[in-house]
Structure formats: C-alpha cells, structure tokens
Design a protein around this motif. Sequence first.
Motif, PDB file in Angstrom:
ATOM      1  N   PRO A  80      45.514  52.575  44.864  1.00 11.55           N
ATOM      2  CA  PRO A  80      45.243  52.420  46.305  1.00 11.55           C
ATOM      3  C   PRO A  80      46.196  51.420  46.953  1.00 11.55           C
ATOM      4  O   PRO A  80      46.605  50.432  46.337  1.00 11.55           O
ATOM      5  N   ILE A  81      46.534  51.684  48.202  1.00 10.24           N
ATOM      6  CA  ILE A  81      47.499  50.848  48.903  1.00 10.24           C
ATOM      7  C   ILE A  81      46.989  49.418  49.060  1.00 10.24           C
ATOM      8  O   ILE A  81      47.762  48.457  49.032  1.00 10.24           O
ATOM      9  N   ASN A  82      45.671  49.263  49.213  1.00  6.69           N
ATOM     10  CA  ASN A  82      45.150  47.908  49.391  1.00  6.69           C
ATOM     11  C   ASN A  82      45.309  47.086  48.117  1.00  6.69           C
ATOM     12  O   ASN A  82      45.496  45.868  48.175  1.00  6.69           O
ATOM     13  N   ILE A  83      45.258  47.721  46.944  1.00  3.33           N
ATOM     14  CA  ILE A  83      45.462  46.999  45.692  1.00  3.33           C
ATOM     15  C   ILE A  83      46.935  46.641  45.515  1.00  3.33           C
ATOM     16  O   ILE A  83      47.280  45.542  45.076  1.00  3.33           O
ATOM     17  N   LEU A  84      47.815  47.570  45.895  1.00  6.76           N
ATOM     18  CA  LEU A  84      49.247  47.310  45.766  1.00  6.76           C
ATOM     19  C   LEU A  84      49.669  46.091  46.580  1.00  6.76           C
ATOM     20  O   LEU A  84      50.563  45.342  46.182  1.00  6.76           O
ATOM     21  N   TYR A  85      49.037  45.902  47.721  1.00  7.93           N
ATOM     22  CA  TYR A  85      49.416  44.800  48.601  1.00  7.93           C
ATOM     23  C   TYR A  85      48.495  43.589  48.463  1.00  7.93           C
ATOM     24  O   TYR A  85      48.517  42.700  49.308  1.00  7.93           O
ATOM     25  N   SER A  86      47.707  43.563  47.416  1.00 10.81           N
ATOM     26  CA  SER A  86      46.729  42.477  47.298  1.00 10.81           C
ATOM     27  C   SER A  86      47.037  41.514  46.160  1.00 10.81           C
ATOM     28  O   SER A  86      46.154  40.770  45.739  1.00 10.81           O
ATOM     29  N   GLN A  87      48.268  41.505  45.662  1.00 11.44           N
ATOM     30  CA  GLN A  87      48.567  40.628  44.532  1.00 11.44           C
ATOM     31  C   GLN A  87      48.404  39.151  44.883  1.00 11.44           C
ATOM     32  O   GLN A  87      48.089  38.331  44.024  1.00 11.44           O
ATOM     33  N   LYS A  88      48.610  38.799  46.140  1.00 11.74           N
ATOM     34  CA  LYS A  88      48.402  37.409  46.549  1.00 11.74           C
ATOM     35  C   LYS A  88      46.929  37.028  46.511  1.00 11.74           C
ATOM     36  O   LYS A  88      46.585  35.849  46.499  1.00 11.74           O
ATOM     37  N   ALA A  89      46.059  38.037  46.500  1.00 12.63           N
ATOM     38  CA  ALA A  89      44.623  37.764  46.511  1.00 12.63           C
ATOM     39  C   ALA A  89      44.048  37.558  45.121  1.00 12.63           C
ATOM     40  O   ALA A  89      42.897  37.135  44.989  1.00 12.63           O
ATOM     41  N   VAL A  90      44.815  37.840  44.072  1.00 14.71           N
ATOM     42  CA  VAL A  90      44.297  37.703  42.712  1.00 14.71           C
ATOM     43  C   VAL A  90      43.864  36.256  42.477  1.00 14.71           C
ATOM     44  O   VAL A  90      44.653  35.327  42.678  1.00 14.71           O
ATOM     45  N   PRO A  91      42.617  36.019  42.073  1.00 19.56           N
ATOM     46  CA  PRO A  91      42.166  34.638  41.851  1.00 19.56           C
ATOM     47  C   PRO A  91      42.928  33.978  40.708  1.00 19.56           C
ATOM     48  O   PRO A  91      43.174  34.601  39.674  1.00 19.56           O
ATOM     49  N   THR A  92      43.295  32.732  40.914  1.00 15.57           N
ATOM     50  CA  THR A  92      43.947  31.953  39.851  1.00 15.57           C
ATOM     51  C   THR A  92      43.206  30.641  39.664  1.00 15.57           C
ATOM     52  O   THR A  92      43.811  29.578  39.550  1.00 15.57           O
ATOM     53  N   VAL A  93      41.891  30.725  39.654  1.00 14.95           N
ATOM     54  CA  VAL A  93      41.084  29.510  39.518  1.00 14.95           C
ATOM     55  C   VAL A  93      40.677  29.254  38.075  1.00 14.95           C
ATOM     56  O   VAL A  93      40.376  28.128  37.690  1.00 14.95           O
ATOM     57  N   SER A  94      40.669  30.292  37.244  1.00 15.32           N
ATOM     58  CA  SER A  94      40.263  30.138  35.855  1.00 15.32           C
ATOM     59  C   SER A  94      41.404  29.560  35.031  1.00 15.32           C
ATOM     60  O   SER A  94      42.584  29.754  35.340  1.00 15.32           O
ATOM     61  N   ALA A  95      41.047  28.851  33.954  1.00 12.78           N
ATOM     62  CA  ALA A  95      42.060  28.233  33.105  1.00 12.78           C
ATOM     63  C   ALA A  95      42.935  29.263  32.413  1.00 12.78           C
ATOM     64  O   ALA A  95      44.068  28.964  32.034  1.00 12.78           O
ATOM     65  N   ASN A  96      42.448  30.498  32.236  1.00 12.54           N
ATOM     66  CA  ASN A  96      43.247  31.517  31.560  1.00 12.54           C
ATOM     67  C   ASN A  96      43.630  32.663  32.486  1.00 12.54           C
ATOM     68  O   ASN A  96      43.891  33.772  32.049  1.00 12.54           O
ATOM     69  N   SER A  97      43.666  32.382  33.791  1.00 12.51           N
ATOM     70  CA  SER A  97      44.142  33.398  34.726  1.00 12.51           C
ATOM     71  C   SER A  97      45.660  33.425  34.699  1.00 12.51           C
ATOM     72  O   SER A  97      46.312  32.391  34.649  1.00 12.51           O
ATOM     73  N   SER A  98      46.235  34.620  34.709  1.00  9.18           N
ATOM     74  CA  SER A  98      47.690  34.737  34.672  1.00  9.18           C
ATOM     75  C   SER A  98      48.083  36.181  34.912  1.00  9.18           C
ATOM     76  O   SER A  98      47.299  37.098  34.672  1.00  9.18           O
ATOM     77  N   GLY A  99      49.301  36.369  35.394  1.00 14.15           N
ATOM     78  CA  GLY A  99      49.910  37.686  35.480  1.00 14.15           C
ATOM     79  C   GLY A  99      49.054  38.751  36.116  1.00 14.15           C
ATOM     80  O   GLY A  99      48.970  39.861  35.606  1.00 14.15           O
ATOM     81  N   GLY A 100      48.391  38.423  37.217  1.00 16.40           N
ATOM     82  CA  GLY A 100      47.568  39.412  37.895  1.00 16.40           C
ATOM     83  C   GLY A 100      46.172  39.531  37.338  1.00 16.40           C
ATOM     84  O   GLY A 100      45.373  40.320  37.831  1.00 16.40           O
ATOM     85  N   SER A 101      45.843  38.771  36.299  1.00 16.03           N
ATOM     86  CA  SER A 101      44.505  38.789  35.718  1.00 16.03           C
ATOM     87  C   SER A 101      43.736  37.567  36.183  1.00 16.03           C
ATOM     88  O   SER A 101      44.257  36.454  36.190  1.00 16.03           O
ATOM     89  N   ALA A 102      42.480  37.788  36.580  1.00 17.02           N
ATOM     90  CA  ALA A 102      41.658  36.674  37.060  1.00 17.02           C
ATOM     91  C   ALA A 102      41.167  35.788  35.930  1.00 17.02           C
ATOM     92  O   ALA A 102      40.688  34.679  36.173  1.00 17.02           O
ATOM     93  N   GLY A 103      41.268  36.250  34.682  1.00 19.66           N
ATOM     94  CA  GLY A 103      40.810  35.448  33.554  1.00 19.66           C
ATOM     95  C   GLY A 103      39.300  35.418  33.472  1.00 19.66           C
ATOM     96  O   GLY A 103      38.611  36.361  33.870  1.00 19.66           O
ATOM     97  N   GLY A 104      38.761  34.305  32.941  1.00 17.83           N
ATOM     98  CA  GLY A 104      37.319  34.184  32.823  1.00 17.83           C
ATOM     99  C   GLY A 104      36.640  34.141  34.181  1.00 17.83           C
ATOM    100  O   GLY A 104      37.219  33.725  35.182  1.00 17.83           O
ATOM    101  N   ARG A 105      35.389  34.567  34.212  1.00 12.81           N
ATOM    102  CA  ARG A 105      34.646  34.573  35.465  1.00 12.81           C
ATOM    103  C   ARG A 105      34.089  33.184  35.768  1.00 12.81           C
ATOM    104  O   ARG A 105      33.868  32.374  34.874  1.00 12.81           O
ATOM    105  N   CYS A 106      33.848  32.948  37.032  1.00 20.63           N
ATOM    106  CA  CYS A 106      33.223  31.689  37.434  1.00 20.63           C
ATOM    107  C   CYS A 106      32.301  31.946  38.610  1.00 20.63           C
ATOM    108  O   CYS A 106      32.533  32.861  39.412  1.00 20.63           O
TER     109      CYS A 106
END
Length: 573
Positions: A80-106
């Motif tokens: 979907p186009i909204n996902i393609l343009y949403s990389q800035k929205a990927v959460p990076t709050v978890s200690a193991n978030s990286s590379g487009g992955s949000a990591g552990g949940r919080c």
Amino acid sequence: MRFDYRTYKAWYYGIYINTARNIIIDSCSVIDGNVGIFTFVIGPPALSHVVGNNTITIQNSLIIGAITPNDCDDTVDQTPINILYSQKAVPTVSANSSGGSAGGRCGIVFPYMGLYNMMPSHPWTGMDSYPTIDGLMIVTNVTLAFFNFECSSRQDFAFQVGQHNDDGQFPITTNRLFIYNTSQTNLINSGWPNLDVVNQARCEDMDCDGLKKDLLIDEDGTLFGQPSSVFSDSEHFWGNQQHGVGDFRIPSVALADATGQMINISSIYPYRGISRDPTCAYQSSWQMYLCTNTIDYRMLIMESMDSDTETRRLSPVAIMSDNGYIDLINGPKDHGWCNGFSCGTRISTFMLLIESQHQYLIYLSSTQPNDMRFRIINSDASIVNTLALQYDSLQQIDVYANGIYVPPINQNMNYPYMMLMDTPNTLTLSSPVGSNFFNRTTKMAYFVIDGATVIDLKISPLIVLTFGLPPQTPASFFSTNLVSNLAALLGVPANMIVRVNIVSANNNTRVRRQSSNAGSYQLRVEIRSSPVQSLSGNFSATTQLMANLTSIIINQYQSGELQRAWAMCNDTN
C-alpha cells in the motif's frame, strides 16, 4: 486536549499524539500495538526560559502488550502507498528497534516535550529541538497487562524510555495501577545511550542525557509493590573513552582543594552515578535502579540565563552528593543546521536527578554565567535541598528566591552596605528557603531550595583595586578614616567600598591589623553597588554605573592622576 479511543493490533502506534496542548488520554483501550501510547507535547522553546506547565495524563484506561501471542509471524503488507511513505513513522523507541522494525512492544513511552520533532518529514519518535523547561506524565487508574517475553526473543515492556530521544525525557508519576499477567522484569526499560550521537555535530565528546536521567515515581506501590523511585543507570559506561564519561571528565577545579593541591577524589566521593541510598537495588533487566520506600527523587533544572547559553559550553557538569556520589551531565545535543552542517550550538540547560534532604555541590567545566537559574520541577515545598555552585572569582553572588533578593547569612549587619564575614557556614535543610552563604575560601555559593521556589544566582559587578603601601605597620593604615579617604580619592560613595584588606605583597595573604612587623604590603579595595532588590529591578542601571566607575578609574590610572593623588594622600601615606 482529551482523547477517548480504542485500538487493536495497530501496527505502529495504538495512540500517537503530537500537539501544542496538554494531553489527557481517558477511558482508552490500546491492545496489541507495537507502541501503545506515544505522546509529544509542543511547549515553549527552552531558549525563552518560559515554563509551560506541560503535562500528559493517562487515566482510566487499559493497555495490553500481547494478548494474542501467536502473532509472531505477522508482517506488514509493504505494497500500500501509505506504507511505502510511512518509513519515518516506524517507532524507534524500543532498545532493539532497527531497520524498519519496531522491535519489542511497549505500553507507554516516556514523555517527549519540545518545540517540535519535525514529523511527518522526520522520524516520528525522534527529537529535533531542545526539551522544554518542564514536563510531567501522570498515569493513574490504568491497567497494564500481558507484557512479557514473546516470540522466543522479543521482550515487551509496560514503560519504555524512548531510545532516540537523546536530549532529555521528563519524569512519570504513577498511582492506582493494576498489573495483570506481566513479569516483574518487564515493567520498565531504559536502554543505553546512543554512541552514534557522540560526535561534534550532536552531543560533542560525551553522551547526552536523554537515556541517563530518566525517573519514574510509583507513588502508592501499585506498580512495583512498594512506593518507589526508579531511575537510570547513569554511570554504566563510566571510564569508557568512546562514551566520554569517567573521572577524566570531572571538572579540574573539583579535583583540587582550596590551595590548588590535587585530592584523591575517590576517597571523598567513592561512588558514581545518581546518588542513592543503600536500599536501592540495580535491576539488570530494566537497566535502572529501584529504590523502594523512597518517592522524594525529583528533576532539577539548571539554566544559564546568559545570552551566550548556546555558545559557551559549561559541560561536563559534575554534581557531587553528600553521600559520596559523583554524576556527570552533558546537556542536550546540537539541533542547528547551518549551510548543510551543524551549527556548533548547544543550550546550557541541564536535567539533574536529586533526592530531597541532601546537599549537592555543582562544578562547571568553564567560566560561570552571570545568571544561573535553578528549579525543582513537579514538586512542592516538602522537597528541600541545599545546593552549592562553584565560582572562579570572589565576585559577590546575589541570590533571588522567586524573584526577591535574599541577603547572605554571613552579611555583617553592622554596616549599611554589603560586607561579608568569613564565618562558618551554618546553612541547614531547615534554614528558610533562599538562605545563602558564600564561602570566600572555596568560592562556593550555597543556597537552600525547595520545590516551590525558583532560585536565581546573579554575579554582582565588582571592582577590585590593589595599591602598593609604604613600609609601615598594617595597624597604622586602620588608625585613620580609611574608607572615607579612599572614597574621596576614587570619587565613589563610601557605601560602595565594601571590603578593605591589607595583604602581604610577598605571599598575597591577608595580614592581621595587630601585626607589628613593618614590611611590603598592598591595600586591596573592593567596590560594588547595593544589590537590586528584585529580578524586576533595574539591573542595567547598576551595570552601567559600575562600567562608568571602571572607566573613570582606568582613565585616572593611565593618566597618572590616581598615582599622584595616592602619593599625596597624607592619611594613607
């Protein structure tokens, strides 16, 4: 701004709020989101020194981490186009978030508060401005459930310190929480400072403080089992050259005594990090300390009020507690952008964690500002501390409590003008708030502060003159009306001459009046105006008066007029 939502399996955020209003999240249900609640309050810019009373309240709500543990293989549809343009929205709050992955949940992320973070064009969980001067998140009557280890390697946490807020995160207070099916090890997580911002373009040569000065207070014990304070492992990388923290970063003035001799700092202050009692215990899974039955930790905000707050670096700042701890503070990172490069500017506003009923000594790594401001945020008059700031010179430090001048306790009241006595420091935690004492030997300005009072320290303009004296006994100089004669000689009012000392020209030490030995002496004269009685007073007039006097005295000296008048003065020759 009030919100009432229900979300289920939101891929990025259950609730994301970025607004220029205080936030109330009430009666919401957030279930199985990578990030349950993320909040950013846009407040007054830190450079304005304005307090915004910024708050975020989460109440009467349900937050669930993973009620359906069989969703470990879920992936997001990237088409979907909204996902393609949403990389800035990927959460990076978890200690193991990286590379487009949000990591552990919080469930709840520590509060972000600043002028902006430039979303949506920049990362939504980043910071692109200095933190505000104050802020608080209140979590009350909330159920936190199903935060555990999932999917063999994923660790979910109820509370999470944002991993890409290197600048500063404000405290959280909790009460009336309900914890269900959540392991003790998964209640909260801090993470470690990011090494990639230790460079000249961001935090310069040491860690910033966003992941080192984080505080959560469980007011009634419904989160940790007992009323408790939890805070960061600030000293984790102590001695690490890459992170730029260790004894080698303690300001040099703190490593010497009043005579300039080096001291064994570890014998006086054997511990490192945020000061804590022996009852505090380190929680490795949280990467934080748990101090049970203690809820009187608070955040102290220390601001340089000078116009060069962004260009005069004061850090590393060392804070030393009366129970033997040393902590280092660096401040927020450089957010400037000048012609494609960082601007090399960082505000000298610092977040420090302190415990009530203790004394702390504070040392800066460069010249002290003319005006420093201290406030204990999210507090009241029950939180009391004694603080002391070290200065490089003997200039008088005027202290203002909530804008009103407070004279030092060692002022000699027998004189109609400011005259300090070299008496012992009798300040205690029970002294009236604003009470202050300046130690002329150690050059430490001590003062009492509580959570209801803002303290300002202002360097008062001071002129120091030294005259050579003929070979007479010091007592002879005090036998005449010396102050009046000096006032006439210099063309200043007598009440502006606040200190006159006879010092030995050989060792620059003061000489007792009773000394009978004639020799080579110098007369040291200190001139200053009376303190302005409130911060709303006319400081510019006082500054201009002292500048004019300085100019007149310099002109008299350069023309030789002052020397001739001094030589002809029968009362002092």
